[in-house]
Design a protein around this motif. Structure first.
Motif, PDB file in Angstrom:
ATOM      1  N   GLU A  95      -0.534 -18.156  -1.150  1.00  0.00           N
ATOM      2  CA  GLU A  95      -1.938 -18.500  -0.918  1.00  0.00           C
ATOM      3  C   GLU A  95      -2.034 -19.429   0.323  1.00  0.00           C
ATOM      4  O   GLU A  95      -2.979 -19.074   1.118  1.00  0.00           O
ATOM      5  CB  GLU A  95      -2.189 -19.320  -2.375  1.00  0.00           C
ATOM      6  N   VAL A 124      -5.009 -11.377  -3.873  1.00  0.00           N
ATOM      7  CA  VAL A 124      -5.511  -9.973  -3.292  1.00  0.00           C
ATOM      8  C   VAL A 124      -5.880  -9.799  -1.953  1.00  0.00           C
ATOM      9  O   VAL A 124      -6.786 -10.871  -1.330  1.00  0.00           O
ATOM     10  CB  VAL A 124      -6.739  -9.386  -4.172  1.00  0.00           C
ATOM     11  N   ASN A 125      -5.493  -8.962  -1.059  1.00  0.00           N
ATOM     12  CA  ASN A 125      -6.276  -8.657   0.282  1.00  0.00           C
ATOM     13  C   ASN A 125      -7.618  -8.046   0.008  1.00  0.00           C
ATOM     14  O   ASN A 125      -7.686  -6.826  -0.417  1.00  0.00           O
ATOM     15  CB  ASN A 125      -5.360  -7.727   0.864  1.00  0.00           C
ATOM     16  N   THR A 128       0.877  -1.115  -0.042  1.00  0.00           N
ATOM     17  CA  THR A 128      -0.236   0.030   0.142  1.00  0.00           C
ATOM     18  C   THR A 128       0.914   1.313  -0.014  1.00  0.00           C
ATOM     19  O   THR A 128       0.097   2.215  -0.458  1.00  0.00           O
ATOM     20  CB  THR A 128      -0.888   0.022   1.284  1.00  0.00           C
ATOM     21  N   LEU A 170      -1.471 -17.377   3.428  1.00  0.00           N
ATOM     22  CA  LEU A 170      -2.207 -16.040   3.840  1.00  0.00           C
ATOM     23  C   LEU A 170      -3.764 -16.883   3.790  1.00  0.00           C
ATOM     24  O   LEU A 170      -4.546 -16.071   3.983  1.00  0.00           O
ATOM     25  CB  LEU A 170      -2.251 -15.048   2.945  1.00  0.00           C
ATOM     26  N   LYS A 174     -15.706 -15.682  -0.018  1.00  0.00           N
ATOM     27  CA  LYS A 174     -14.677 -15.311   0.901  1.00  0.00           C
ATOM     28  C   LYS A 174     -15.037 -13.516   1.320  1.00  0.00           C
ATOM     29  O   LYS A 174     -15.098 -12.948   2.502  1.00  0.00           O
ATOM     30  CB  LYS A 174     -13.432 -15.090   0.284  1.00  0.00           C
ATOM     31  N   ILE A 177      -9.531  -6.752   2.015  1.00  0.00           N
ATOM     32  CA  ILE A 177      -9.754  -5.370   2.618  1.00  0.00           C
ATOM     33  C   ILE A 177      -9.726  -4.335   1.692  1.00  0.00           C
ATOM     34  O   ILE A 177     -10.300  -3.219   1.981  1.00  0.00           O
ATOM     35  CB  ILE A 177      -8.843  -5.395   3.867  1.00  0.00           C
ATOM     36  N   TYR A 178      -8.718  -4.661   0.923  1.00  0.00           N
ATOM     37  CA  TYR A 178      -8.562  -3.392  -0.245  1.00  0.00           C
ATOM     38  C   TYR A 178      -9.244  -3.338  -1.368  1.00  0.00           C
ATOM     39  O   TYR A 178      -9.355  -2.512  -2.491  1.00  0.00           O
ATOM     40  CB  TYR A 178      -7.263  -3.251  -0.457  1.00  0.00           C
ATOM     41  N   LEU A 209      -6.036 -15.694   6.677  1.00  0.00           N
ATOM     42  CA  LEU A 209      -6.335 -14.147   6.334  1.00  0.00           C
ATOM     43  C   LEU A 209      -7.199 -13.504   5.433  1.00  0.00           C
ATOM     44  O   LEU A 209      -8.054 -14.435   4.830  1.00  0.00           O
ATOM     45  CB  LEU A 209      -4.787 -13.424   6.407  1.00  0.00           C
ATOM     46  N   ASN A 210      -7.350 -12.438   5.043  1.00  0.00           N
ATOM     47  CA  ASN A 210      -8.486 -11.892   4.332  1.00  0.00           C
ATOM     48  C   ASN A 210      -8.053 -11.851   2.769  1.00  0.00           C
ATOM     49  O   ASN A 210      -8.055 -10.753   2.032  1.00  0.00           O
ATOM     50  CB  ASN A 210      -8.740 -10.470   4.568  1.00  0.00           C
ATOM     51  N   PHE A 211      -7.151 -12.924   2.491  1.00  0.00           N
ATOM     52  CA  PHE A 211      -6.585 -12.933   0.973  1.00  0.00           C
ATOM     53  C   PHE A 211      -7.330 -13.924   0.196  1.00  0.00           C
ATOM     54  O   PHE A 211      -7.972 -15.020   0.513  1.00  0.00           O
ATOM     55  CB  PHE A 211      -5.061 -13.224   1.161  1.00  0.00           C
ATOM     56  N   SER A 212      -7.554 -13.823  -1.205  1.00  0.00           N
ATOM     57  CA  SER A 212      -8.108 -14.613  -2.192  1.00  0.00           C
ATOM     58  C   SER A 212      -7.407 -14.515  -3.496  1.00  0.00           C
ATOM     59  O   SER A 212      -7.041 -13.551  -3.765  1.00  0.00           O
ATOM     60  CB  SER A 212      -9.492 -14.017  -2.459  1.00  0.00           C
TER      61      SER A 212
END
Length: 82
Positions: free
Chosen positions: A20, A37-38, A5, A23, A74, A40-41, A26-29
């Motif tokens: 992959e 990609v995270n 970021t 993570l 997700k 959250i963004y 966590l909030n990754f796909s």
């Protein structure tokens, strides 16, 4: 390459599938064979055959048709937890 970021880029020597797995809780796909990609963004998801993502920094990322279902699930899980 990892794009951060703060506009930094980090070159890595492991495959995307390794990250992959690391993570996955966590909030990754993994939305494409080339993109992890995270979520959250993600600012917006534009529907289509696979569709694409618009990230908070206005980057566009294609979503592979085969990965669309997992990505949407997700994203829904994250929305429920907020």
């Amino acid at each position: 390459l990892f794009f951060l970021t703060n506009n930094r880029q980090i070159m890595v020597s492991k495959t995307l599938s390794v990250f992959e797995k690391i993570l996955s809780d966590l909030n990754f796909s993994r939305v494409h064979s080339k993109h992890l990609v995270n979520l959250i963004y993600v600012k917006q998801y534009i529907r289509g055959r696979g569709g694409y993502l618009l990230l908070k920094d206005d980057t566009h990322i294609n979503v592979a048709e085969a990965r669309k279902g997992d990505f949407i699930q997700k994203l829904k899980n994250i929305a429920r937890s907020i």
